[in-house]
Design a protein around this motif. Structure first.
Motif, PDB file in Angstrom:
ATOM      1  N   GLY A  93     -10.475  -0.140 -21.177  1.00 16.32           N
ATOM      2  CA  GLY A  93     -11.070   0.828 -20.328  1.00 16.32           C
ATOM      3  C   GLY A  93     -10.897   2.145 -20.591  1.00 16.32           C
ATOM      4  O   GLY A  93      -9.972   2.360 -21.151  1.00 16.32           O
ATOM      5  N   ALA A  94     -11.768   3.191 -20.121  1.00 11.73           N
ATOM      6  CA  ALA A  94     -11.598   4.351 -20.608  1.00 11.73           C
ATOM      7  C   ALA A  94     -10.366   5.003 -20.019  1.00 11.73           C
ATOM      8  O   ALA A  94     -10.067   5.036 -18.619  1.00 11.73           O
ATOM      9  N   ALA A  95      -9.711   5.661 -20.621  1.00  8.59           N
ATOM     10  CA  ALA A  95      -8.499   6.346 -20.086  1.00  8.59           C
ATOM     11  C   ALA A  95      -8.882   7.490 -19.070  1.00  8.59           C
ATOM     12  O   ALA A  95      -7.984   7.818 -18.145  1.00  8.59           O
ATOM     13  N   ALA A  96      -9.966   7.888 -19.128  1.00  5.22           N
ATOM     14  CA  ALA A  96     -10.433   8.965 -17.955  1.00  5.22           C
ATOM     15  C   ALA A  96     -11.181   8.392 -16.868  1.00  5.22           C
ATOM     16  O   ALA A  96     -11.522   8.978 -15.959  1.00  5.22           O
ATOM     17  N   ALA A  97     -10.944   6.951 -16.737  1.00  3.13           N
ATOM     18  CA  ALA A  97     -11.638   6.285 -15.699  1.00  3.13           C
ATOM     19  C   ALA A  97     -10.917   6.813 -14.323  1.00  3.13           C
ATOM     20  O   ALA A  97      -9.816   6.860 -14.394  1.00  3.13           O
ATOM     21  N   LYS A  98     -11.597   6.786 -13.322  1.00  2.63           N
ATOM     22  CA  LYS A  98     -11.248   7.409 -11.981  1.00  2.63           C
ATOM     23  C   LYS A  98     -10.216   6.451 -11.336  1.00  2.63           C
ATOM     24  O   LYS A  98      -9.205   6.825 -10.908  1.00  2.63           O
ATOM     25  N   VAL A  99     -10.567   5.100 -11.425  1.00  5.25           N
ATOM     26  CA  VAL A  99      -9.917   4.126 -10.746  1.00  5.25           C
ATOM     27  C   VAL A  99      -9.131   2.930 -11.531  1.00  5.25           C
ATOM     28  O   VAL A  99      -9.710   2.958 -12.697  1.00  5.25           O
ATOM     29  N   ARG A 136     -10.311   1.501 -15.202  1.00  7.59           N
ATOM     30  CA  ARG A 136      -9.491   1.217 -16.429  1.00  7.59           C
ATOM     31  C   ARG A 136      -8.400   0.010 -15.723  1.00  7.59           C
ATOM     32  O   ARG A 136      -7.875  -0.083 -14.796  1.00  7.59           O
ATOM     33  N   TYR A 137      -8.362  -1.030 -16.757  1.00  7.49           N
ATOM     34  CA  TYR A 137      -7.649  -2.416 -16.069  1.00  7.49           C
ATOM     35  C   TYR A 137      -6.540  -2.483 -16.816  1.00  7.49           C
ATOM     36  O   TYR A 137      -6.121  -2.084 -18.048  1.00  7.49           O
ATOM     37  N   GLN A 167     -14.229 -11.684 -13.476  1.00  4.44           N
ATOM     38  CA  GLN A 167     -13.736 -10.726 -14.107  1.00  4.44           C
ATOM     39  C   GLN A 167     -14.995 -10.198 -14.938  1.00  4.44           C
ATOM     40  O   GLN A 167     -15.350  -8.846 -15.193  1.00  4.44           O
ATOM     41  N   PRO A 168     -15.844 -11.216 -15.485  1.00  3.17           N
ATOM     42  CA  PRO A 168     -16.991 -10.664 -16.265  1.00  3.17           C
ATOM     43  C   PRO A 168     -17.979  -9.746 -15.524  1.00  3.17           C
ATOM     44  O   PRO A 168     -18.487  -8.572 -16.083  1.00  3.17           O
ATOM     45  N   GLN A 169     -18.236  -9.821 -14.446  1.00  2.00           N
ATOM     46  CA  GLN A 169     -18.893  -8.977 -13.565  1.00  2.00           C
ATOM     47  C   GLN A 169     -18.244  -7.599 -13.300  1.00  2.00           C
ATOM     48  O   GLN A 169     -18.728  -6.541 -13.072  1.00  2.00           O
ATOM     49  N   ILE A 170     -16.753  -7.759 -12.956  1.00  2.00           N
ATOM     50  CA  ILE A 170     -15.874  -6.549 -12.957  1.00  2.00           C
ATOM     51  C   ILE A 170     -16.253  -5.473 -14.303  1.00  2.00           C
ATOM     52  O   ILE A 170     -16.305  -4.594 -14.243  1.00  2.00           O
ATOM     53  N   ASP A 171     -16.181  -6.493 -15.311  1.00  2.71           N
ATOM     54  CA  ASP A 171     -16.135  -5.758 -16.716  1.00  2.71           C
ATOM     55  C   ASP A 171     -17.597  -4.967 -16.836  1.00  2.71           C
ATOM     56  O   ASP A 171     -17.567  -3.725 -17.182  1.00  2.71           O
ATOM     57  N   ALA A 172     -18.661  -5.731 -16.530  1.00  4.68           N
ATOM     58  CA  ALA A 172     -19.927  -5.146 -16.617  1.00  4.68           C
ATOM     59  C   ALA A 172     -20.198  -3.755 -15.529  1.00  4.68           C
ATOM     60  O   ALA A 172     -20.869  -2.824 -16.095  1.00  4.68           O
ATOM     61  N   VAL A 217       0.797  -1.237   0.030  1.00  4.23           N
ATOM     62  CA  VAL A 217      -0.078   0.006   0.040  1.00  4.23           C
ATOM     63  C   VAL A 217       1.021   1.149  -0.125  1.00  4.23           C
ATOM     64  O   VAL A 217       1.866   1.290   0.620  1.00  4.23           O
ATOM     65  N   ASN A 218       0.357   2.230  -0.923  1.00  8.69           N
ATOM     66  CA  ASN A 218       1.073   3.556  -1.111  1.00  8.69           C
ATOM     67  C   ASN A 218       2.513   3.364  -1.973  1.00  8.69           C
ATOM     68  O   ASN A 218       3.059   4.191  -2.025  1.00  8.69           O
ATOM     69  N   ALA A 219       2.885   2.041  -2.420  1.00  8.97           N
ATOM     70  CA  ALA A 219       3.910   1.927  -3.257  1.00  8.97           C
ATOM     71  C   ALA A 219       3.591   2.251  -4.839  1.00  8.97           C
ATOM     72  O   ALA A 219       2.429   2.056  -5.124  1.00  8.97           O
ATOM     73  N   PRO A 220       4.505   2.953  -5.425  1.00 11.58           N
ATOM     74  CA  PRO A 220       4.115   3.453  -6.704  1.00 11.58           C
ATOM     75  C   PRO A 220       4.308   2.089  -7.649  1.00 11.58           C
ATOM     76  O   PRO A 220       5.340   1.314  -7.505  1.00 11.58           O
ATOM     77  N   ILE A 221       3.625   1.873  -8.991  1.00 11.81           N
ATOM     78  CA  ILE A 221       3.804   0.981  -9.790  1.00 11.81           C
ATOM     79  C   ILE A 221       3.610   1.422 -10.922  1.00 11.81           C
ATOM     80  O   ILE A 221       2.486   2.261 -11.343  1.00 11.81           O
ATOM     81  N   SER A 222       4.711   1.100 -11.863  1.00 13.59           N
ATOM     82  CA  SER A 222       4.627   1.751 -13.271  1.00 13.59           C
ATOM     83  C   SER A 222       3.756   0.715 -14.002  1.00 13.59           C
ATOM     84  O   SER A 222       3.560  -0.431 -13.931  1.00 13.59           O
ATOM     85  N   VAL A 223       2.755   1.405 -14.804  1.00 12.42           N
ATOM     86  CA  VAL A 223       2.013   0.773 -15.896  1.00 12.42           C
ATOM     87  C   VAL A 223       2.343   1.277 -17.344  1.00 12.42           C
ATOM     88  O   VAL A 223       1.503   0.890 -18.345  1.00 12.42           O
ATOM     89  N   ALA A 224       3.638   1.782 -17.431  1.00 21.22           N
ATOM     90  CA  ALA A 224       4.094   2.249 -18.842  1.00 21.22           C
ATOM     91  C   ALA A 224       4.135   0.932 -19.501  1.00 21.22           C
ATOM     92  O   ALA A 224       4.814  -0.175 -19.141  1.00 21.22           O
ATOM     93  N   ASN A 225       3.679   0.942 -20.998  1.00 19.73           N
ATOM     94  CA  ASN A 225       3.993  -0.113 -21.911  1.00 19.73           C
ATOM     95  C   ASN A 225       2.839  -1.470 -21.453  1.00 19.73           C
ATOM     96  O   ASN A 225       3.149  -2.436 -22.184  1.00 19.73           O
TER      97      ASN A 225
END
Length: 260
Positions: free
Chosen positions: A78-84, A119-120, A105-110, A65-73
């Motif tokens: 999902g929407a780029a503007a998603a809040k979470v 954004r996943y 996962q299908p429930q999370i998608d829906a 928790v509170n650690a940074p994780i790179s998601v580059a590449n």
């Protein structure tokens, strides 16, 4: 030959039976009592073991928790503007990961991804000690991604369990790739080159350094600005019910920005 016993001898003989029966009954009661005590002790040991395991899990989660994780590449949907943002750290040959993908996962998608709320992101984490052939499956997803079929291959890899005979994995991956519309020749050339071996290894190393030690693990936080790492606010471990994801995601959508 007829054995004759006197009256006194017979009385003495049969008078031994009740004490023997009583001793046997007492022994049985003692055995049952010992079994009951053993069962209670086992319950206590199981409770202690579960408590210690939970402490280990909570300590590992707290470290992330509170650690940074790179998601580059990293592959995202999902929407780029998603809040979470939700980052799944997973293994294509992990049965628990497969269960999550097919059941939860299908429930999370829906509920969240298709509605633009979350954004996943998927991060490779093949556990070589448990699934020695999984590494190639992760490379295959990236090779399919070169032809714009990453998510189709991703789904196919989870839908079909890996073969028990590792020598059959290569032909199966090729068949799976072709079934989602990937050119077989280009896919095979990509796999033979081993070009995605290093990126997969790097993903494993950085997730291990973060404290991830099992799959699937889900790291959840607010969607960062482009090019910035995501700050982990919530951690969900294992193929758990949808309700646990909802409990982690909804507070963040409602405005919570600090981990609890």
């Amino acid at each position: 030959m007829v054995l004759k016993l006197g009256t006194v001898a017979l009385v003495a003989l049969f008078s031994l039976s009740p004490p023997i029966e009583q001793d046997t009954a007492a022994l049985k009661r003692e055995i049952e009592a010992l079994k009951a005590q053993q069962a209670e002790m086992q319950k206590d040991l199981d409770a202690i073991r579960a408590y210690l395991q939970q402490m280990i899990v909570e300590k590992a989660q707290a470290a992330m928790v509170n650690a940074p994780i790179s998601v580059a590449n990293a592959p995202t949907r999902g929407a780029a503007a998603a809040k979470v943002m939700m980052v799944e750290v997973s293994d294509y040959h992990c049965p628990f990961c497969r269960r999550h993908t097919l059941a939860t996962q299908p429930q999370i998608d829906a509920e969240y991804i298709n509605t633009g709320k979350v954004r996943y992101v998927f991060v490779d984490y093949p556990i070589d000690q448990l699934h020695p052939d999984a590494f190639k499956a992760h490379e295959a997803a990236s090779c399919a991604g070169e032809q714009g079929k990453y998510w189709e291959m991703h789904t196919k890899l989870f839908e079909q369990p890996p073969p028990r005979d590792g020598s059959q994995l290569g032909p199966l991956l090729l068949t799976q790739a072709q079934s989602v519309g990937v050119d077989g020749g280009r896919f095979k050339a990509c796999m033979d080159s081993g070009k995605y071996s290093k990126p997969v290894k790097e993903n494993v190393e950085r997730m291990a350094n973060l404290g991830v030690d099992s799959t699937p693990t889900f790291l959840i936080g607010l969607t960062p600005a482009p090019g910035q790492p995501m700050k982990v606010l919530k951690v969900v471990r294992g193929a758990v019910p949808f309700a646990q994801f909802k409990a982690a995601i909804d507070p963040l959508l409602a405005g919570e920005s600090a981990a609890k």
